[in-house]
Design an enzyme around this catalytic site. Structure first.
Site, PDB file in Angstrom:
ATOM      1  N   ARG A 285       0.949  -1.252   0.041  1.00 42.50           N
ATOM      2  CA  ARG A 285       0.054  -0.120  -0.087  1.00 42.50           C
ATOM      3  C   ARG A 285       0.872   1.378  -0.214  1.00 42.50           C
ATOM      4  O   ARG A 285       1.745   1.460   0.885  1.00 42.50           O
ATOM      5  CB  ARG A 285      -0.898  -0.084   1.172  1.00 42.50           C
ATOM      6  CG  ARG A 285      -1.746   1.451   1.263  1.00 42.50           C
ATOM      7  CD  ARG A 285      -2.584   1.179   2.454  1.00 42.50           C
ATOM      8  NE  ARG A 285      -3.197   2.592   2.718  1.00 42.50           N
ATOM      9  CZ  ARG A 285      -3.890   2.872   3.677  1.00 42.50           C
ATOM     10  NH1 ARG A 285      -4.822   1.892   4.309  1.00 42.50           N
ATOM     11  NH2 ARG A 285      -4.434   4.100   3.983  1.00 42.50           N
TER      12      ARG A 285
ATOM     13  N   ARG B  83      -6.921   2.857  -2.517  1.00 46.09           N
ATOM     14  CA  ARG B  83      -5.539   1.843  -1.933  1.00 46.09           C
ATOM     15  C   ARG B  83      -5.676   0.654  -2.316  1.00 46.09           C
ATOM     16  O   ARG B  83      -6.823  -0.098  -2.323  1.00 46.09           O
ATOM     17  CB  ARG B  83      -5.523   2.329  -0.328  1.00 46.09           C
ATOM     18  CG  ARG B  83      -6.802   1.686   0.613  1.00 46.09           C
ATOM     19  CD  ARG B  83      -7.983   2.716   0.513  1.00 46.09           C
ATOM     20  NE  ARG B  83      -7.751   3.953   0.791  1.00 46.09           N
ATOM     21  CZ  ARG B  83      -7.742   4.473   1.764  1.00 46.09           C
ATOM     22  NH1 ARG B  83      -7.860   3.873   3.227  1.00 46.09           N
ATOM     23  NH2 ARG B  83      -7.583   5.928   2.027  1.00 46.09           N
TER      24      ARG B  83
ATOM     25  N   ASP C  64      -6.811  -1.655   3.045  1.00 51.91           N
ATOM     26  CA  ASP C  64      -6.918  -0.941   4.132  1.00 51.91           C
ATOM     27  C   ASP C  64      -7.555  -1.758   5.218  1.00 51.91           C
ATOM     28  O   ASP C  64      -8.090  -2.403   4.922  1.00 51.91           O
ATOM     29  CB  ASP C  64      -7.957   0.347   4.151  1.00 51.91           C
ATOM     30  CG  ASP C  64      -8.060   1.161   5.187  1.00 51.91           C
ATOM     31  OD1 ASP C  64      -7.396   2.332   5.049  1.00 51.91           O
ATOM     32  OD2 ASP C  64      -8.465   0.815   6.180  1.00 51.91           O
TER      33      ASP C  64
ATOM     34  N   ASP D  30      -8.856  -2.102   9.228  1.00 51.47           N
ATOM     35  CA  ASP D  30      -8.900  -1.215  10.489  1.00 51.47           C
ATOM     36  C   ASP D  30      -9.367  -2.159  11.491  1.00 51.47           C
ATOM     37  O   ASP D  30      -9.970  -3.209  11.410  1.00 51.47           O
ATOM     38  CB  ASP D  30     -10.061  -0.230  10.172  1.00 51.47           C
ATOM     39  CG  ASP D  30      -9.488   0.812   9.344  1.00 51.47           C
ATOM     40  OD1 ASP D  30      -8.446   1.172   9.307  1.00 51.47           O
ATOM     41  OD2 ASP D  30     -10.700   1.041   8.266  1.00 51.47           O
TER      42      ASP D  30
HETATM   43  O1  GSY Z   1     -11.990   3.440   5.830  1.00 51.16           O
HETATM   44  C1  GSY Z   1     -11.588   2.298   5.017  1.00 51.16           C
HETATM   45  C2  GSY Z   1     -11.026   2.909   3.637  1.00 51.16           C
HETATM   46  N1  GSY Z   1     -12.237   3.347   2.865  1.00 51.16           N
HETATM   47  C3  GSY Z   1     -13.342   2.847   2.352  1.00 51.16           C
HETATM   48  C4  GSY Z   1     -13.710   1.594   2.093  1.00 51.16           C
HETATM   49  O2  GSY Z   1     -12.896   0.656   2.789  1.00 51.16           O
HETATM   50  N2  GSY Z   1     -15.006   1.193   1.468  1.00 51.16           N
HETATM   51  C5  GSY Z   1     -15.587   2.421   0.903  1.00 51.16           C
HETATM   52  N3  GSY Z   1     -16.691   1.842   0.247  1.00 51.16           N
HETATM   53  N4  GSY Z   1     -15.113   3.378   1.027  1.00 51.16           N
HETATM   54  C6  GSY Z   1     -14.053   3.749   1.773  1.00 51.16           C
HETATM   55  N5  GSY Z   1     -13.622   5.215   2.033  1.00 51.16           N
HETATM   56  C7  GSY Z   1     -12.205   4.907   2.738  1.00 51.16           C
HETATM   57  S1  GSY Z   1     -11.365   6.290   3.307  1.00 51.16           S
END
Ligand code: GSY
Length: 160
Positions: A79, A88, A91, A93
């Site tokens: 990443r 990315r 991700d 979390d």
């Molecule tokens: O916070 C995680 C990264 N992220 C995402 C995601 O994983 N999915 C969607 N649909 N929108 C996102 N915006 C972010 S920042």
């Protein structure tokens, strides 16, 4: 003591399915994986749809140790943080750990935005429906849809 924990995974760059599967294979203490959901991007610049899922662990790792697991998995997916909130490859979390809360500059658990995000709540509902807020409104179908890469495209002459 082993506790139940949930991590959220998302990818919208490169081979999204492989990024999720590679990470899942290497997450320790894994118990269950939700379905993969295709989701409209939330925030950031214009970008492609994400593939999201949630995994459940039974772990004695602390929130900070789980954060290290998340960072390792993101690094493995190479990443690159080009743009804040931008596309990315992966991700990961820390969303929730039973009985643990933490509020530090780089780590907040439960995840502060998890209850606002359909891309977290829909897969999480498959694994732990009791954690979903009662007032959570079912998302619109153009925000979150079940990922089925081998599904036949809908034919124009079939009734819908
Ligand atoms: O916070 C995680 C990264 N992220 C995402 C995601 O994983 N999915 C969607 N649909 N929108 C996102 N915006 C972010 S920042």
């Amino acid at each position: 003591m082993r506790r139940r924990a949930f991590l959220g995974l998302g990818s919208n760059l490169g081979d999204r399915e492989t990024h999720l599967n590679d990470a899942i294979e290497r997450i320790p203490d894994l118990v269950r994986v939700s379905s993969f959901w295709e989701t409209a991007p939330v925030g950031g610049p214009e970008q492609g749809p994400f593939l999201n899922c949630v995994v459940q662990l039974a772990t004695d790792r602390t929130a900070r140790q789980l954060l290290a697991v998340c960072r390792e998995r993101e690094e493995y997916a190479e990443r690159v943080r080009v743009e804040r909130w931008g596309p990315r490859s992966l991700d990961v979390d820390v969303l929730w750990i039973d009985g643990e809360t933490i509020d530090e500059y780089d780590l907040v658990v439960p995840h502060p935005r998890m209850f606002d995000r359909a891309f977290v709540l829909v897969p999480l509902a498959e694994l732990a429906p009791e954690l979903i807020p009662k007032d959570f409104v079912t998302p619109r179908t153009d925000e979150v849809w079940l990922y089925s890469p081998n599904a036949e495209p809908e034919s124009a002459d079939e009734p819908s």
